[in-house]
Write a protein that holds these residues in place. Structure first.
Motif, PDB file in Angstrom:
ATOM      1  N   UNK A 154       0.831  -1.201   0.000  1.00  0.00           N
ATOM      2  CA  UNK A 154       0.000   0.000   0.000  1.00  0.00           C
ATOM      3  C   UNK A 154       0.869   1.255   0.000  1.00  0.00           C
ATOM      4  N   UNK A 155       1.892   1.257   0.854  1.00  0.00           N
ATOM      5  CA  UNK A 155       2.767   2.414   0.961  1.00  0.00           C
ATOM      6  C   UNK A 155       3.578   2.669  -0.290  1.00  0.00           C
ATOM      7  N   UNK A 156       4.083   1.624  -0.912  1.00  0.00           N
ATOM      8  CA  UNK A 156       4.865   1.792  -2.139  1.00  0.00           C
ATOM      9  C   UNK A 156       4.030   2.445  -3.230  1.00  0.00           C
ATOM     10  N   UNK A 157       2.766   2.041  -3.317  1.00  0.00           N
ATOM     11  CA  UNK A 157       1.877   2.637  -4.311  1.00  0.00           C
ATOM     12  C   UNK A 157       1.677   4.125  -4.029  1.00  0.00           C
ATOM     13  N   UNK A 158       1.454   4.461  -2.764  1.00  0.00           N
ATOM     14  CA  UNK A 158       1.253   5.868  -2.402  1.00  0.00           C
ATOM     15  C   UNK A 158       2.504   6.697  -2.685  1.00  0.00           C
ATOM     16  N   UNK A 159       3.668   6.123  -2.421  1.00  0.00           N
ATOM     17  CA  UNK A 159       4.924   6.819  -2.705  1.00  0.00           C
ATOM     18  C   UNK A 159       5.155   6.962  -4.210  1.00  0.00           C
ATOM     19  N   UNK A 160       4.934   5.891  -4.939  1.00  0.00           N
ATOM     20  CA  UNK A 160       5.232   5.870  -6.370  1.00  0.00           C
ATOM     21  C   UNK A 160       4.408   6.883  -7.148  1.00  0.00           C
ATOM     22  N   UNK A 161       3.160   7.082  -6.728  1.00  0.00           N
ATOM     23  CA  UNK A 161       2.263   7.959  -7.481  1.00  0.00           C
ATOM     24  C   UNK A 161       2.067   9.320  -6.822  1.00  0.00           C
ATOM     25  N   UNK A 162       2.955   9.667  -5.886  1.00  0.00           N
ATOM     26  CA  UNK A 162       2.970  11.016  -5.331  1.00  0.00           C
ATOM     27  C   UNK A 162       1.943  11.321  -4.279  1.00  0.00           C
ATOM     28  N   UNK A 163       1.226  10.314  -3.780  1.00  0.00           N
ATOM     29  CA  UNK A 163       0.244  10.575  -2.726  1.00  0.00           C
ATOM     30  C   UNK A 163       0.917  10.798  -1.381  1.00  0.00           C
ATOM     31  N   UNK A 164       2.151  10.321  -1.247  1.00  0.00           N
ATOM     32  CA  UNK A 164       2.952  10.540  -0.034  1.00  0.00           C
ATOM     33  C   UNK A 164       4.355  10.938  -0.471  1.00  0.00           C
ATOM     34  N   UNK A 165       4.977  11.924   0.192  1.00  0.00           N
ATOM     35  CA  UNK A 165       6.313  12.382  -0.213  1.00  0.00           C
ATOM     36  C   UNK A 165       7.407  11.390   0.153  1.00  0.00           C
ATOM     37  N   UNK A 166       8.403  11.274  -0.712  1.00  0.00           N
ATOM     38  CA  UNK A 166       9.503  10.340  -0.491  1.00  0.00           C
ATOM     39  C   UNK A 166      10.617  10.967   0.338  1.00  0.00           C
ATOM     40  N   UNK A 167      10.914  12.251   0.099  1.00  0.00           N
ATOM     41  CA  UNK A 167      12.084  12.887   0.721  1.00  0.00           C
ATOM     42  C   UNK A 167      12.101  12.818   2.248  1.00  0.00           C
ATOM     43  N   UNK A 168      11.000  13.149   2.939  1.00  0.00           N
ATOM     44  CA  UNK A 168      11.032  13.043   4.411  1.00  0.00           C
ATOM     45  C   UNK A 168      11.325  11.632   4.894  1.00  0.00           C
ATOM     46  N   UNK A 169      10.863  10.655   4.149  1.00  0.00           N
ATOM     47  CA  UNK A 169      11.098   9.257   4.502  1.00  0.00           C
ATOM     48  C   UNK A 169      12.583   8.928   4.398  1.00  0.00           C
ATOM     49  N   UNK A 170      13.219   9.399   3.330  1.00  0.00           N
ATOM     50  CA  UNK A 170      14.647   9.148   3.144  1.00  0.00           C
ATOM     51  C   UNK A 170      15.485   9.895   4.173  1.00  0.00           C
ATOM     52  N   UNK A 171      15.058  11.116   4.500  1.00  0.00           N
ATOM     53  CA  UNK A 171      15.794  11.909   5.490  1.00  0.00           C
ATOM     54  C   UNK A 171      15.756  11.257   6.862  1.00  0.00           C
ATOM     55  N   UNK A 172      14.629  10.630   7.193  1.00  0.00           N
ATOM     56  CA  UNK A 172      14.497   9.971   8.490  1.00  0.00           C
ATOM     57  C   UNK A 172      15.222   8.635   8.524  1.00  0.00           C
ATOM     58  N   UNK A 173      15.474   8.056   7.344  1.00  0.00           N
ATOM     59  CA  UNK A 173      16.111   6.749   7.284  1.00  0.00           C
ATOM     60  C   UNK A 173      15.077   5.652   7.132  1.00  0.00           C
ATOM     61  N   UNK A 174      15.398   4.665   6.309  1.00  0.00           N
ATOM     62  CA  UNK A 174      14.480   3.570   6.039  1.00  0.00           C
ATOM     63  C   UNK A 174      14.699   2.451   7.048  1.00  0.00           C
ATOM     64  N   UNK A 175      13.704   2.237   7.884  1.00  0.00           N
ATOM     65  CA  UNK A 175      13.829   1.228   8.936  1.00  0.00           C
ATOM     66  C   UNK A 175      13.702  -0.180   8.371  1.00  0.00           C
ATOM     67  N   UNK A 176      14.553  -1.089   8.830  1.00  0.00           N
ATOM     68  CA  UNK A 176      14.491  -2.465   8.396  1.00  0.00           C
ATOM     69  C   UNK A 176      13.598  -3.292   9.306  1.00  0.00           C
ATOM     70  N   UNK A 177      12.659  -4.012   8.734  1.00  0.00           N
ATOM     71  CA  UNK A 177      11.760  -4.868   9.510  1.00  0.00           C
ATOM     72  C   UNK A 177      12.137  -6.341   9.365  1.00  0.00           C
ATOM     73  N   UNK A 178      12.631  -6.706   8.191  1.00  0.00           N
ATOM     74  CA  UNK A 178      13.143  -8.055   7.942  1.00  0.00           C
ATOM     75  C   UNK A 178      14.377  -7.900   7.056  1.00  0.00           C
ATOM     76  N   UNK A 179      15.018  -9.019   6.734  1.00  0.00           N
ATOM     77  CA  UNK A 179      16.194  -8.942   5.855  1.00  0.00           C
ATOM     78  C   UNK A 179      15.816  -8.598   4.423  1.00  0.00           C
ATOM     79  N   UNK A 180      14.523  -8.596   4.124  1.00  0.00           N
ATOM     80  CA  UNK A 180      14.065  -8.265   2.774  1.00  0.00           C
ATOM     81  C   UNK A 180      13.621  -6.812   2.634  1.00  0.00           C
ATOM     82  N   UNK A 181      13.546  -6.071   3.730  1.00  0.00           N
ATOM     83  CA  UNK A 181      13.093  -4.678   3.672  1.00  0.00           C
ATOM     84  C   UNK A 181      14.053  -3.830   2.846  1.00  0.00           C
ATOM     85  N   UNK A 182      13.504  -2.948   2.043  1.00  0.00           N
ATOM     86  CA  UNK A 182      14.323  -2.019   1.258  1.00  0.00           C
ATOM     87  C   UNK A 182      14.799  -0.891   2.168  1.00  0.00           C
ATOM     88  N   UNK A 183      16.078  -0.897   2.488  1.00  0.00           N
ATOM     89  CA  UNK A 183      16.606   0.099   3.425  1.00  0.00           C
ATOM     90  C   UNK A 183      17.580   1.072   2.753  1.00  0.00           C
TER      91      UNK A 183
END
Length: 255
Positions: free
Chosen positions: A140-169
């Motif tokens: 759900x979140x990737x779709x919102x990010x990809x199509x501009x419904x949610x901003x990407x920059x604040x997420x990158x500035x805060x750092x991408x949290x890892x939840x499993x070894x497959x999480x995109x960090x």
């Protein structure tokens, strides 16, 4: 004009903290996270507990959001146009796909689940309405990010949290994934938020074609994905049909 009331600001901060956490929090954790004295935090928590906005676990003494607050949130969601126009389509998608269906919108750097239809079987399931999901680790979140419904920059500035070894960090990994979502018209997560779980989502558009939310299916990876670890094509077809139907109901042109 009177200024903000500090006690209300602090109470709001405590509620946001409890809403964003992965579990119950103790008094010390609440106080240290918000920079409050334990006595101050305890007084606010007791007040919130008195009005049922917060509940305290008797065994551990830790706090979580209360039933009254959930009721208020659900009352708001009941009149939310996106949810009200999506309910029938979401129910039909769950019935046709045999999987759980969730509807999400962006909220303060997360995905707010505004509707959840259980998988139509007898397994034990937990209602996710009101849950906040990570943008980068959920379909759900990737779709919102990809199509501009949610901003990407604040997420990158805060750092991408890892939840499993497959999480995109790593930012480059996320950028490539979002580009793929835009190309395909749908997004997926495979064991990125929780091991053994997978999901796929498609955008919901409103008037003017702007993405206002996302609808997704989720479940055990062996049910959602094929042997190559990709979402089942039949599921994607059903998902995209539902997203287009909801979008039309919201006034989006054909797409």
């Amino acid at each position: 004009m009177a200024g903000p009331v500090q006690s209300i600001e602090r109470a709001a901060a405590i509620l946001r903290l409890l809403a964003g956490g992965s579990g119950r929090l103790g008094l010390g954790e609440v106080a240290s996270s918000l920079g409050l004295a334990k006595g101050t935090a305890h007084g606010i928590l007791r007040t919130l507990q008195h009005v049922d906005f917060v509940e305290q676990d008797e065994a551990t003494g830790k706090y979580q959001l209360g039933a009254a607050l959930l009721h208020l949130g659900t009352s708001y969601l009941d009149v939310n146009e996106l949810r009200s126009r999506s309910i029938n389509w979401a129910d039909a998608l769950a019935a046709r796909s045999g999987e759980a269906v969730r509807l999400g919108t962006p909220l303060e750097g997360k995905v707010l689940v505004v509707h959840h239809v259980f998988r139509p079987d007898d397994t034990l399931q937990t209602l996710d309405v009101g849950t906040l999901l990570p943008l980068h680790a959920s379909s759900l979140g990737k779709v919102l990010l990809a199509f501009g419904a949610a901003p990407v920059d604040p997420l990158l500035e805060a750092g991408l949290e890892g939840y499993t070894r497959h999480t995109l960090v790593h930012p480059d990994e996320l950028s490539r994934a979002l580009a793929e979502v835009r190309d395909l018209g749908w997004g997926a997560e495979v064991q990125e938020m929780s091991m053994g779980e997978a999901g796929a989502a498609a955008p919901i558009r409103g008037q003017g074609g702007l993405v206002v939310g996302a609808i997704g299916v989720s479940g055990p990876v062996e049910r959602i994905c094929d042997t190559q670890g990709r979402p089942q094509p039949a599921l994607i077809t059903l998902l995209r049909e539902a997203s287009r139907a909801i979008s039309r109901d919201l006034g989006a042109a054909r797409w």
